[in-house]
Design a protein around this motif. Structure first.
Motif, PDB file in Angstrom:
ATOM      1  N   VAL A 280       0.877  -1.172   0.000  1.00  0.00           N
ATOM      2  CA  VAL A 280       0.000   0.000   0.000  1.00  0.00           C
ATOM      3  C   VAL A 280       0.912   1.219   0.000  1.00  0.00           C
ATOM      4  CG1 VAL A 280      -1.704   1.321   1.277  1.00  0.00           C
ATOM      5  CG2 VAL A 280      -1.867  -1.181   1.195  1.00  0.00           C
ATOM      6  N   LEU A 281       0.744   2.063  -1.008  1.00  0.00           N
ATOM      7  CA  LEU A 281       1.650   3.203  -1.167  1.00  0.00           C
ATOM      8  C   LEU A 281       1.065   4.462  -0.551  1.00  0.00           C
ATOM      9  CD1 LEU A 281       2.649   2.593  -4.890  1.00  0.00           C
ATOM     10  CD2 LEU A 281       3.925   1.926  -2.865  1.00  0.00           C
ATOM     11  N   PRO A 282       1.913   5.396  -0.141  1.00  0.00           N
ATOM     12  CA  PRO A 282       1.396   6.635   0.437  1.00  0.00           C
ATOM     13  C   PRO A 282       1.041   7.652  -0.652  1.00  0.00           C
ATOM     14  CG  PRO A 282       3.767   6.644   0.500  1.00  0.00           C
ATOM     15  CD  PRO A 282       3.381   5.330  -0.140  1.00  0.00           C
ATOM     16  N   SER A 283       0.537   8.781  -0.208  1.00  0.00           N
ATOM     17  CA  SER A 283       0.329   9.906  -1.117  1.00  0.00           C
ATOM     18  C   SER A 283       1.473  10.878  -0.918  1.00  0.00           C
ATOM     19  CB  SER A 283      -0.995  10.611  -0.818  1.00  0.00           C
ATOM     20  OG  SER A 283      -2.056   9.735  -1.069  1.00  0.00           O
ATOM     21  N   VAL A 284       1.916  11.476  -2.012  1.00  0.00           N
ATOM     22  CA  VAL A 284       3.029  12.425  -1.917  1.00  0.00           C
ATOM     23  C   VAL A 284       2.698  13.684  -2.703  1.00  0.00           C
ATOM     24  CG1 VAL A 284       4.825  10.680  -1.633  1.00  0.00           C
ATOM     25  CG2 VAL A 284       4.162  11.409  -3.927  1.00  0.00           C
ATOM     26  N   PRO A 285       3.342  14.799  -2.344  1.00  0.00           N
ATOM     27  CA  PRO A 285       3.123  16.007  -3.146  1.00  0.00           C
ATOM     28  C   PRO A 285       3.830  15.843  -4.492  1.00  0.00           C
ATOM     29  CG  PRO A 285       4.694  16.445  -1.387  1.00  0.00           C
ATOM     30  CD  PRO A 285       4.242  15.041  -1.205  1.00  0.00           C
TER      31      PRO A 285
END
Lengths: 408, 137
Positions: A280-285
Protein backbone atom coordinates in the motif's frame (compact mmCIF):
# COMPACT_ATOMS: atom_id res chain seq x y z
CA UNK A 1 -2.46 88.31 20.35
CA UNK A 2 0.18 88.34 17.58
CA UNK A 3 3.90 88.02 17.94
CA UNK A 4 4.73 91.65 17.52
CA UNK A 5 2.41 92.68 20.27
CA UNK A 6 3.93 90.14 22.64
CA UNK A 7 7.39 91.40 21.83
CA UNK A 8 6.45 94.99 22.50
CA UNK A 9 4.85 93.99 25.75
CA UNK A 10 8.09 92.27 26.82
CA UNK A 11 10.08 95.32 25.83
CA UNK A 12 7.72 97.48 27.84
CA UNK A 13 8.16 95.17 30.79
CA UNK A 14 11.91 95.28 30.51
CA UNK A 15 11.90 99.05 30.12
CA UNK A 16 9.82 99.21 33.19
CA UNK A 17 12.60 97.65 35.23
CA UNK A 18 15.21 99.98 33.76
CA UNK A 19 16.59 98.26 30.67
CA UNK A 20 17.42 100.19 27.55
CA UNK A 21 16.15 99.11 24.17
CA UNK A 22 19.42 97.40 23.26
CA UNK A 23 19.70 95.75 26.65
CA UNK A 24 16.20 94.47 26.10
CA UNK A 25 17.19 92.95 22.77
CA UNK A 26 20.17 91.20 24.32
CA UNK A 27 18.13 89.86 27.17
CA UNK A 28 15.30 88.56 25.04
CA UNK A 29 17.59 86.65 22.69
CA UNK A 30 17.37 82.86 22.71
CA UNK A 31 21.11 82.58 22.25
CA UNK A 32 23.55 83.03 25.09
CA UNK A 33 25.21 86.44 24.79
CA UNK A 34 28.19 86.73 27.09
CA UNK A 35 30.97 89.28 27.32
CA UNK A 36 34.34 88.80 28.96
CA UNK A 37 37.60 90.63 29.42
CA UNK A 38 40.94 89.56 28.04
CA UNK A 39 41.57 87.42 31.13
CA UNK A 40 38.46 85.41 30.35
CA UNK A 41 36.46 86.90 33.25
CA UNK A 42 32.73 87.21 32.50
CA UNK A 43 31.40 90.77 32.49
CA UNK A 44 27.87 90.24 31.21
CA UNK A 45 25.46 87.30 31.09
CA UNK A 46 22.06 87.40 29.40
CA UNK A 47 18.81 85.47 29.95
CA UNK A 48 19.69 83.20 27.04
CA UNK A 49 22.92 82.24 28.82
CA UNK A 50 20.94 81.55 31.97
CA UNK A 51 18.50 79.38 30.05
CA UNK A 52 21.21 77.47 28.18
CA UNK A 53 23.84 77.05 30.90
CA UNK A 54 21.65 77.17 34.00
CA UNK A 55 23.72 79.77 35.88
CA UNK A 56 22.17 83.09 36.89
CA UNK A 57 23.69 86.44 36.16
CA UNK A 58 24.77 86.76 39.77
CA UNK A 59 26.47 83.36 39.71
CA UNK A 60 28.53 84.09 36.60
CA UNK A 61 29.52 87.75 36.50
CA UNK A 62 33.09 88.01 37.70
CA UNK A 63 33.67 84.28 37.19
CA UNK A 64 36.15 82.82 34.68
CA UNK A 65 34.63 81.57 31.43
CA UNK A 66 36.60 78.38 32.01
CA UNK A 67 33.77 77.22 34.28
CA UNK A 68 31.81 76.51 31.14
CA UNK A 69 34.56 74.76 29.29
CA UNK A 70 35.23 71.01 29.76
CA UNK A 71 38.80 70.44 30.96
CA UNK A 72 39.82 68.65 27.73
CA UNK A 73 38.90 71.75 25.74
CA UNK A 74 40.58 74.45 27.88
CA UNK A 75 43.16 74.98 25.14
CA UNK A 76 40.30 76.38 23.00
CA UNK A 77 40.08 79.38 25.30
CA UNK A 78 43.79 80.05 24.81
CA UNK A 79 43.41 79.93 21.05
CA UNK A 80 40.29 82.11 21.17
CA UNK A 81 41.97 84.77 23.34
CA UNK A 82 44.97 84.78 21.03
CA UNK A 83 42.80 85.50 18.04
CA UNK A 84 40.85 88.15 19.92
CA UNK A 85 44.04 89.96 20.97
CA UNK A 86 44.95 90.07 17.32
CA UNK A 87 41.58 91.58 16.64
CA UNK A 88 40.25 88.50 14.82
CA UNK A 89 36.73 87.07 15.07
CA UNK A 90 35.71 83.46 15.67
CA UNK A 91 32.79 82.45 13.54
CA UNK A 92 30.43 79.51 14.09
CA UNK A 93 32.93 77.46 15.94
CA UNK A 94 31.27 74.16 16.83
CA UNK A 95 32.32 72.86 20.21
CA UNK A 96 30.98 71.52 23.53
CA UNK A 97 30.31 73.40 26.77
CA UNK A 98 29.24 72.37 30.27
CA UNK A 99 26.02 73.41 31.93
CA UNK A 100 25.52 74.00 35.64
CA UNK A 101 24.31 70.41 36.19
CA UNK A 102 27.25 68.93 34.31
CA UNK A 103 25.53 68.24 30.96
CA UNK A 104 27.72 68.54 27.90
CA UNK A 105 26.00 70.62 25.22
CA UNK A 106 26.76 70.97 21.54
CA UNK A 107 27.39 74.69 21.06
CA UNK A 108 28.13 76.97 18.12
CA UNK A 109 30.25 79.96 19.17
CA UNK A 110 30.67 83.30 17.48
CA UNK A 111 33.08 85.60 19.25
CA UNK A 112 34.01 89.17 18.33
CA UNK A 113 36.51 91.53 19.96
CA UNK A 114 35.28 94.57 21.90
CA UNK A 115 37.37 97.70 21.35
CA UNK A 116 37.69 100.90 23.33
CA UNK A 117 37.63 104.36 21.73
CA UNK A 118 41.28 104.03 20.90
CA UNK A 119 40.59 100.79 19.00
CA UNK A 120 42.35 98.53 21.50
CA UNK A 121 40.78 95.18 22.20
CA UNK A 122 39.55 95.16 25.75
CA UNK A 123 37.31 92.12 25.76
CA UNK A 124 35.10 89.81 23.76
CA UNK A 125 31.45 89.43 23.00
CA UNK A 126 30.40 85.80 22.68
CA UNK A 127 27.24 84.40 21.18
CA UNK A 128 26.65 80.77 21.98
CA UNK A 129 23.87 78.88 20.26
CA UNK A 130 22.65 75.53 21.57
CA UNK A 131 22.91 73.31 18.53
CA UNK A 132 22.03 70.09 20.34
CA UNK A 133 18.83 69.58 18.36
CA UNK A 134 20.71 70.28 15.14
CA UNK A 135 23.45 67.87 16.10
CA UNK A 136 20.90 65.27 17.03
CA UNK A 137 19.25 65.70 13.65
CA UNK A 138 22.63 65.38 11.94
CA UNK A 139 23.32 62.24 13.93
CA UNK A 140 19.97 60.73 12.97
CA UNK A 141 20.60 61.52 9.30
CA UNK A 142 24.08 60.02 9.49
CA UNK A 143 22.73 56.91 11.19
CA UNK A 144 20.04 56.68 8.57
CA UNK A 145 22.61 56.97 5.82
CA UNK A 146 24.79 54.31 7.43
CA UNK A 147 21.83 51.98 7.84
CA UNK A 148 20.87 52.55 4.23
CA UNK A 149 24.44 51.95 3.13
CA UNK A 150 24.56 48.69 5.07
CA UNK A 151 21.20 47.57 3.72
CA UNK A 152 22.28 48.46 0.21
CA UNK A 153 25.48 46.50 0.64
CA UNK A 154 23.58 43.49 1.98
CA UNK A 155 21.10 43.69 -0.86
CA UNK A 156 23.88 43.99 -3.42
CA UNK A 157 25.64 41.00 -1.88
CA UNK A 158 22.44 38.98 -1.93
CA UNK A 159 21.71 39.90 -5.52
CA UNK A 160 25.27 39.11 -6.54
CA UNK A 161 24.99 35.74 -4.85
CA UNK A 162 21.66 35.10 -6.56
CA UNK A 163 23.11 36.12 -9.89
CA UNK A 164 26.13 33.90 -9.39
CA UNK A 165 23.86 30.97 -8.63
CA UNK A 166 21.67 31.74 -11.57
CA UNK A 167 24.72 31.93 -13.79
CA UNK A 168 25.88 28.58 -12.56
CA UNK A 169 22.50 27.06 -13.23
CA UNK A 170 22.43 28.62 -16.69
CA UNK A 171 25.91 27.37 -17.47
CA UNK A 172 24.93 23.90 -16.34
CA UNK A 173 21.72 24.08 -18.32
CA UNK A 174 23.59 25.26 -21.41
CA UNK A 175 26.06 22.44 -21.04
CA UNK A 176 23.26 19.90 -20.65
CA UNK A 177 21.57 21.37 -23.70
CA UNK A 178 24.74 21.06 -25.77
CA UNK A 179 25.21 17.47 -24.67
CA UNK A 180 21.60 16.77 -25.35
CA UNK A 181 21.71 18.31 -28.82
CA UNK A 182 24.86 16.44 -29.70
CA UNK A 183 23.59 13.09 -28.53
CA UNK A 184 20.11 13.60 -29.99
CA UNK A 185 21.44 14.55 -33.40
CA UNK A 186 23.87 11.67 -33.30
CA UNK A 187 21.17 9.20 -32.32
CA UNK A 188 18.90 10.52 -35.02
CA UNK A 189 21.59 10.03 -37.65
CA UNK A 190 21.57 6.28 -37.23
CA UNK A 191 18.01 5.64 -38.40
CA UNK A 192 18.34 8.34 -41.03
CA UNK A 193 21.36 6.59 -42.45
CA UNK A 194 19.45 3.36 -42.57
CA UNK A 195 16.55 4.97 -44.39
CA UNK A 196 18.87 6.47 -46.96
CA UNK A 197 20.92 3.36 -47.58
CA UNK A 198 17.98 0.98 -47.73
CA UNK A 199 16.12 3.29 -50.08
CA UNK A 200 19.17 3.22 -52.37
CA UNK A 201 19.29 -0.56 -52.13
CA UNK A 202 15.59 -0.65 -52.90
CA UNK A 203 16.15 1.51 -55.98
CA UNK A 204 19.01 -0.66 -57.21
CA UNK A 205 16.99 -3.77 -56.49
CA UNK A 206 14.07 -2.47 -58.51
CA UNK A 207 16.34 -1.69 -61.45
CA UNK A 208 17.91 -5.11 -61.29
CA UNK A 209 14.56 -6.87 -60.92
CA UNK A 210 15.41 -8.32 -57.54
CA UNK A 211 13.19 -10.72 -55.61
CA UNK A 212 10.17 -8.82 -54.23
CA UNK A 213 10.73 -10.41 -50.82
CA UNK A 214 14.18 -8.82 -50.67
CA UNK A 215 12.75 -5.49 -51.75
CA UNK A 216 10.02 -5.76 -49.13
CA UNK A 217 12.74 -6.45 -46.61
CA UNK A 218 14.43 -3.14 -47.48
CA UNK A 219 11.12 -1.29 -47.15
CA UNK A 220 10.55 -2.87 -43.77
CA UNK A 221 13.95 -1.68 -42.58
CA UNK A 222 13.15 1.82 -43.76
CA UNK A 223 9.86 1.79 -41.91
CA UNK A 224 11.31 0.58 -38.67
CA UNK A 225 14.11 3.12 -38.89
CA UNK A 226 11.63 5.94 -39.32
CA UNK A 227 9.61 4.62 -36.36
CA UNK A 228 12.77 4.75 -34.31
CA UNK A 229 13.30 8.34 -35.33
CA UNK A 230 9.78 9.37 -34.48
CA UNK A 231 9.95 7.65 -31.10
CA UNK A 232 13.27 9.32 -30.39
CA UNK A 233 11.88 12.71 -31.33
CA UNK A 234 8.86 12.13 -29.13
CA UNK A 235 11.07 11.10 -26.23
CA UNK A 236 13.32 14.11 -26.72
CA UNK A 237 10.34 16.43 -26.62
CA UNK A 238 9.02 14.73 -23.53
CA UNK A 239 12.37 15.03 -21.81
CA UNK A 240 12.74 18.70 -22.61
CA UNK A 241 9.19 19.40 -21.46
CA UNK A 242 10.04 17.89 -18.12
CA UNK A 243 12.72 20.49 -17.56
CA UNK A 244 10.11 23.15 -16.99
CA UNK A 245 8.60 23.50 -13.54
CA UNK A 246 5.14 22.09 -13.39
CA UNK A 247 2.34 24.31 -12.19
CA UNK A 248 -0.10 21.57 -11.27
CA UNK A 249 1.29 20.26 -7.98
CA UNK A 250 -1.10 18.39 -5.71
CA UNK A 251 -1.14 15.52 -3.25
CA UNK A 252 -0.96 12.44 -5.46
CA UNK A 253 -2.17 9.02 -4.36
CA UNK A 254 0.56 6.66 -5.59
CA UNK A 255 -1.76 3.64 -5.34
CA UNK A 256 -3.96 5.25 -7.94
CA UNK A 257 -0.93 5.95 -10.16
CA UNK A 258 0.28 2.37 -9.90
CA UNK A 259 -3.18 1.02 -10.60
CA UNK A 260 -3.49 3.16 -13.75
CA UNK A 261 -0.08 2.06 -15.04
CA UNK A 262 -0.83 -1.62 -14.44
CA UNK A 263 -4.05 -1.21 -16.39
CA UNK A 264 -2.05 0.34 -19.28
CA UNK A 265 0.15 -2.75 -19.29
CA UNK A 266 -2.59 -5.32 -18.70
CA UNK A 267 -2.24 -7.04 -22.11
CA UNK A 268 1.52 -7.24 -21.82
CA UNK A 269 1.30 -8.49 -18.23
CA UNK A 270 -1.17 -11.18 -19.30
CA UNK A 271 1.00 -12.16 -22.30
CA UNK A 272 4.12 -12.55 -20.21
CA UNK A 273 2.18 -13.99 -17.26
CA UNK A 274 3.83 -11.40 -15.08
CA UNK A 275 3.21 -11.37 -11.35
CA UNK A 276 3.15 -7.92 -9.75
CA UNK A 277 3.03 -7.58 -5.98
CA UNK A 278 2.50 -4.19 -4.42
CA UNK A 279 2.56 -2.58 -1.00
CA UNK A 280 0.00 0.00 0.00
CA UNK A 281 1.65 3.20 -1.17
CA UNK A 282 1.40 6.63 0.44
CA UNK A 283 0.33 9.91 -1.12
CA UNK A 284 3.03 12.43 -1.92
CA UNK A 285 3.12 16.01 -3.15
CA UNK A 286 3.77 16.07 -6.87
CA UNK A 287 2.53 16.11 -10.42
CA UNK A 288 0.36 13.11 -11.27
CA UNK A 289 1.29 12.95 -14.97
CA UNK A 290 5.02 12.90 -14.20
CA UNK A 291 4.68 10.32 -11.43
CA UNK A 292 2.65 8.17 -13.78
CA UNK A 293 5.44 8.42 -16.37
CA UNK A 294 7.95 7.39 -13.69
CA UNK A 295 5.99 4.29 -12.74
CA UNK A 296 5.29 3.51 -16.38
CA UNK A 297 8.97 3.57 -17.30
CA UNK A 298 10.10 1.48 -14.35
CA UNK A 299 7.40 -1.16 -14.63
CA UNK A 300 7.70 -1.15 -18.42
CA UNK A 301 11.45 -1.79 -18.15
CA UNK A 302 10.87 -4.66 -15.73
CA UNK A 303 8.49 -6.23 -18.21
CA UNK A 304 10.72 -5.56 -21.22
CA UNK A 305 14.07 -6.68 -19.88
CA UNK A 306 12.84 -10.05 -18.74
CA UNK A 307 13.34 -13.31 -20.59
CA UNK A 308 11.31 -15.47 -18.27
CA UNK A 309 8.12 -15.01 -16.31
CA UNK A 310 8.45 -11.54 -14.77
CA UNK A 311 8.11 -11.14 -11.01
CA UNK A 312 7.84 -7.48 -10.14
CA UNK A 313 7.45 -6.04 -6.67
CA UNK A 314 6.78 -2.50 -5.53
CA UNK A 315 7.60 -1.96 -1.87
CA UNK A 316 7.53 1.18 0.23
CA UNK A 317 9.36 2.08 3.42
CA UNK A 318 10.45 5.14 5.36
CA UNK A 319 13.89 6.23 4.20
CA UNK A 320 16.31 6.37 7.12
CA UNK A 321 18.84 9.23 6.89
CA UNK A 322 21.69 6.75 6.56
CA UNK A 323 20.08 5.25 3.48
CA UNK A 324 19.73 8.52 1.61
CA UNK A 325 21.93 8.99 -1.43
CA UNK A 326 24.50 11.78 -1.11
CA UNK A 327 22.38 14.06 -3.27
CA UNK A 328 19.75 14.17 -0.55
CA UNK A 329 21.98 14.08 2.52
CA UNK A 330 22.16 17.86 2.72
CA UNK A 331 18.38 18.28 2.68
CA UNK A 332 17.78 18.81 6.38
CA UNK A 333 14.38 18.63 7.90
CA UNK A 334 12.74 16.71 5.07
CA UNK A 335 11.63 13.13 5.52
CA UNK A 336 11.74 10.81 2.53
CA UNK A 337 9.96 7.66 1.57
CA UNK A 338 11.67 4.90 -0.36
CA UNK A 339 9.86 3.00 -3.09
CA UNK A 340 11.72 -0.11 -4.27
CA UNK A 341 10.93 -1.50 -7.69
CA UNK A 342 12.37 -5.01 -7.88
CA UNK A 343 12.32 -7.39 -10.83
CA UNK A 344 13.83 -10.71 -11.89
CA UNK A 345 14.98 -9.59 -15.32
CA UNK A 346 18.33 -9.61 -17.10
CA UNK A 347 19.85 -7.10 -14.71
CA UNK A 348 23.04 -5.21 -15.44
CA UNK A 349 26.58 -4.82 -14.19
CA UNK A 350 26.63 -2.60 -11.09
CA UNK A 351 29.47 -0.57 -12.59
CA UNK A 352 26.94 0.88 -15.02
CA UNK A 353 24.54 1.84 -12.22
CA UNK A 354 25.00 5.57 -12.73
CA UNK A 355 25.46 5.56 -16.48
CA UNK A 356 22.06 4.01 -17.14
CA UNK A 357 20.42 7.22 -15.92
CA UNK A 358 22.32 9.31 -18.46
CA UNK A 359 20.34 10.26 -21.48
CA UNK A 360 20.39 8.00 -24.54
CA UNK A 361 22.59 5.47 -22.80
CA UNK A 362 21.60 1.92 -23.61
CA UNK A 363 23.41 -1.10 -22.27
CA UNK A 364 21.92 -3.47 -24.82
CA UNK A 365 21.79 -3.44 -28.59
CA UNK A 366 18.82 -2.02 -30.41
CA UNK A 367 18.12 -5.46 -31.87
CA UNK A 368 18.00 -7.26 -28.56
CA UNK A 369 15.87 -4.74 -26.70
CA UNK A 370 14.37 -1.81 -28.54
CA UNK A 371 14.26 1.63 -27.01
CA UNK A 372 15.76 5.06 -27.32
CA UNK A 373 17.60 4.92 -24.03
CA UNK A 374 15.67 7.82 -22.59
CA UNK A 375 13.37 5.99 -20.16
CA UNK A 376 15.64 6.05 -17.13
CA UNK A 377 16.86 9.56 -17.88
CA UNK A 378 13.22 10.63 -17.77
CA UNK A 379 12.77 8.81 -14.47
CA UNK A 380 15.73 10.64 -13.01
CA UNK A 381 14.46 14.01 -14.19
CA UNK A 382 11.00 13.35 -12.81
CA UNK A 383 12.28 12.19 -9.44
CA UNK A 384 14.60 15.19 -9.20
CA UNK A 385 11.77 17.54 -10.20
CA UNK A 386 9.98 16.20 -7.12
CA UNK A 387 12.97 16.87 -4.89
CA UNK A 388 14.00 13.24 -4.65
CA UNK A 389 16.60 10.88 -6.06
CA UNK A 390 16.82 7.52 -7.83
CA UNK A 391 19.50 4.84 -7.65
CA UNK A 392 19.79 1.28 -8.90
CA UNK A 393 21.39 -1.95 -7.81
CA UNK A 394 21.76 -5.06 -9.90
CA UNK A 395 23.76 -8.07 -10.97
CA UNK A 396 23.75 -9.48 -14.50
CA UNK A 397 21.14 -12.22 -14.69
CA UNK A 398 19.82 -11.50 -11.20
CA UNK A 399 17.19 -8.86 -11.76
CA UNK A 400 17.39 -5.18 -10.97
CA UNK A 401 16.19 -2.97 -8.13
CA UNK A 402 15.38 0.70 -8.57
CA UNK A 403 15.27 2.80 -5.40
CA UNK A 404 13.08 5.88 -5.69
CA UNK A 405 13.39 8.43 -2.87
CA UNK A 406 10.60 11.00 -2.67
CA UNK A 407 9.85 13.70 -0.10
CA UNK A 408 7.00 12.44 2.05
CA UNK B 1 43.21 -22.03 -51.43
CA UNK B 2 41.10 -20.88 -48.48
CA UNK B 3 38.59 -18.20 -49.36
CA UNK B 4 39.42 -14.82 -47.88
CA UNK B 5 37.48 -14.46 -44.64
CA UNK B 6 36.42 -11.09 -43.29
CA UNK B 7 35.11 -10.74 -39.74
CA UNK B 8 32.71 -7.89 -39.00
CA UNK B 9 32.17 -7.11 -35.31
CA UNK B 10 29.01 -4.97 -35.12
CA UNK B 11 25.86 -5.22 -32.98
CA UNK B 12 23.63 -3.57 -35.61
CA UNK B 13 22.05 -6.20 -37.85
CA UNK B 14 21.16 -3.63 -40.51
CA UNK B 15 24.79 -2.57 -40.74
CA UNK B 16 25.82 -6.22 -40.94
CA UNK B 17 23.45 -6.73 -43.83
CA UNK B 18 24.63 -3.63 -45.69
CA UNK B 19 28.27 -4.51 -45.14
CA UNK B 20 27.85 -8.07 -46.38
CA UNK B 21 25.92 -6.88 -49.43
CA UNK B 22 28.59 -4.38 -50.41
CA UNK B 23 31.54 -6.73 -49.80
CA UNK B 24 29.85 -9.44 -51.83
CA UNK B 25 29.10 -7.00 -54.62
CA UNK B 26 32.78 -6.07 -54.73
CA UNK B 27 33.92 -9.68 -54.66
CA UNK B 28 31.43 -12.54 -54.39
CA UNK B 29 34.19 -14.90 -53.36
CA UNK B 30 34.85 -13.11 -50.09
CA UNK B 31 33.38 -14.73 -46.99
CA UNK B 32 31.82 -12.40 -44.44
CA UNK B 33 31.47 -13.57 -40.87
CA UNK B 34 29.63 -11.71 -38.11
CA UNK B 35 29.99 -11.27 -34.38
CA UNK B 36 27.33 -9.24 -32.59
CA UNK B 37 29.61 -7.83 -29.94
CA UNK B 38 33.16 -7.82 -28.62
CA UNK B 39 32.56 -10.65 -26.16
CA UNK B 40 31.26 -13.00 -28.86
CA UNK B 41 34.05 -11.94 -31.23
CA UNK B 42 36.81 -12.69 -28.72
CA UNK B 43 35.30 -16.09 -27.93
CA UNK B 44 35.58 -16.90 -31.63
CA UNK B 45 39.03 -15.40 -32.07
CA UNK B 46 40.61 -17.08 -29.08
CA UNK B 47 40.09 -20.45 -30.75
CA UNK B 48 43.32 -20.84 -32.69
CA UNK B 49 41.60 -22.44 -35.62
CA UNK B 50 39.60 -19.34 -36.37
CA UNK B 51 41.79 -17.07 -38.49
CA UNK B 52 40.13 -14.19 -40.31
CA UNK B 53 42.23 -12.36 -42.90
CA UNK B 54 40.72 -9.00 -42.09
CA UNK B 55 38.66 -7.61 -39.19
CA UNK B 56 36.22 -4.71 -39.30
CA UNK B 57 35.31 -3.43 -35.84
CA UNK B 58 32.49 -1.12 -34.68
CA UNK B 59 33.01 1.00 -31.54
CA UNK B 60 29.68 1.62 -29.83
CA UNK B 61 28.54 -1.83 -28.83
CA UNK B 62 26.93 -3.24 -25.71
CA UNK B 63 28.83 -5.42 -23.23
CA UNK B 64 32.26 -4.35 -24.50
CA UNK B 65 33.30 -1.16 -26.21
CA UNK B 66 35.10 -1.61 -29.53
CA UNK B 67 38.26 0.02 -28.21
CA UNK B 68 38.57 -2.56 -25.43
CA UNK B 69 37.89 -5.33 -27.94
CA UNK B 70 40.64 -3.93 -30.16
CA UNK B 71 43.12 -4.01 -27.28
CA UNK B 72 42.24 -7.65 -26.57
CA UNK B 73 42.59 -8.59 -30.23
CA UNK B 74 46.03 -7.04 -30.32
CA UNK B 75 47.06 -9.31 -27.45
CA UNK B 76 46.37 -12.39 -29.55
CA UNK B 77 49.73 -13.36 -30.98
CA UNK B 78 48.58 -15.32 -34.02
CA UNK B 79 46.46 -12.36 -35.13
CA UNK B 80 49.35 -9.92 -35.08
CA UNK B 81 49.43 -9.74 -38.85
CA UNK B 82 45.66 -9.50 -39.25
CA UNK B 83 44.67 -5.95 -40.19
CA UNK B 84 42.00 -4.48 -37.93
CA UNK B 85 39.96 -1.64 -39.41
CA UNK B 86 37.69 0.35 -37.09
CA UNK B 87 34.37 0.93 -38.88
CA UNK B 88 32.22 3.31 -36.84
CA UNK B 89 29.68 6.12 -37.11
CA UNK B 90 31.84 8.19 -34.77
CA UNK B 91 33.97 10.86 -36.43
CA UNK B 92 35.33 12.04 -33.09
CA UNK B 93 39.09 12.74 -33.51
CA UNK B 94 39.71 11.42 -29.99
CA UNK B 95 38.18 8.07 -30.93
CA UNK B 96 40.32 7.97 -34.06
CA UNK B 97 43.59 8.65 -32.28
CA UNK B 98 42.80 6.26 -29.42
CA UNK B 99 42.11 3.49 -31.91
CA UNK B 100 45.32 4.14 -33.82
CA UNK B 101 47.26 4.07 -30.57
CA UNK B 102 45.60 0.80 -29.59
CA UNK B 103 46.82 -0.80 -32.81
CA UNK B 104 44.09 -0.26 -35.40
CA UNK B 105 45.46 -0.31 -38.92
CA UNK B 106 42.83 2.07 -40.24
CA UNK B 107 39.69 3.97 -39.24
CA UNK B 108 36.71 4.36 -41.55
CA UNK B 109 33.63 6.43 -40.71
CA UNK B 110 30.48 4.60 -41.85
CA UNK B 111 29.10 6.40 -44.87
CA UNK B 112 25.53 7.62 -45.20
CA UNK B 113 25.18 6.69 -48.85
CA UNK B 114 25.75 3.51 -50.82
CA UNK B 115 28.28 5.12 -53.16
CA UNK B 116 30.41 6.28 -50.24
CA UNK B 117 30.16 2.92 -48.46
CA UNK B 118 31.16 1.08 -51.65
CA UNK B 119 34.12 3.37 -52.23
CA UNK B 120 35.36 3.15 -48.65
CA UNK B 121 35.09 -0.62 -48.47
CA UNK B 122 36.61 -1.31 -51.89
CA UNK B 123 39.56 0.94 -51.06
CA UNK B 124 40.00 -0.88 -47.78
CA UNK B 125 39.93 -4.23 -49.54
CA UNK B 126 42.49 -3.04 -52.07
CA UNK B 127 44.78 -1.90 -49.29
CA UNK B 128 44.46 -4.72 -46.78
CA UNK B 129 43.37 -7.80 -48.68
CA UNK B 130 46.27 -10.31 -48.83
CA UNK B 131 45.04 -11.48 -52.18
CA UNK B 132 44.00 -8.94 -54.78
CA UNK B 133 40.33 -9.42 -55.51
CA UNK B 134 38.50 -8.46 -58.69
CA UNK B 135 37.23 -4.98 -57.79
CA UNK B 136 33.89 -3.89 -59.17
CA UNK B 137 33.96 -0.09 -59.11
Amino acid sequence: MNKDTTFLTDIEALKAIGHTWLEAIIHSSDDAIISKDLNGIISSWNEGAHRIFGYTQEEMIGQPILRLIPKDRWNEETVILDRLKKGQRVDHFETKRLTKDGTLLDISLSISPIRDRKGCVIGASKIARDITPQKEAERIVAEGRERFRKELETTVQERTHELAELNMRLAKSNYELEQFAYIASHDLQEPLRKIHVFSELLEEGLQQGADPAVLRGHLHKMKSASSRMSRLIKDVLEYSRLSRAESSVAIVDLNEILREVLIEFDLWIAEKKAVVSVDVLPSVPGTASQLRQLFRNLIGNSLKFCRQQPYISVKVSKALPAMLPSLLQSRKGISFILIDFQDNGIGFDQQHAERIFAIFQRLNSQDAYSGSGIGLALCKKIVENHGGAITATSEPGNGAAFHVFLPA
Amino acid sequence: MDPVKILLIDDDSDDQEIFTWVIKSIDPLLVVDNATDGVQALEKLKGEHYRPHLIFLDLNMPRMHGLDCLKHIREISWLNKCPVIVYSTSSNPQDISKCRQAGADDYIVKGNEMSVIRQDLSQALKKYNPRLPTIHE
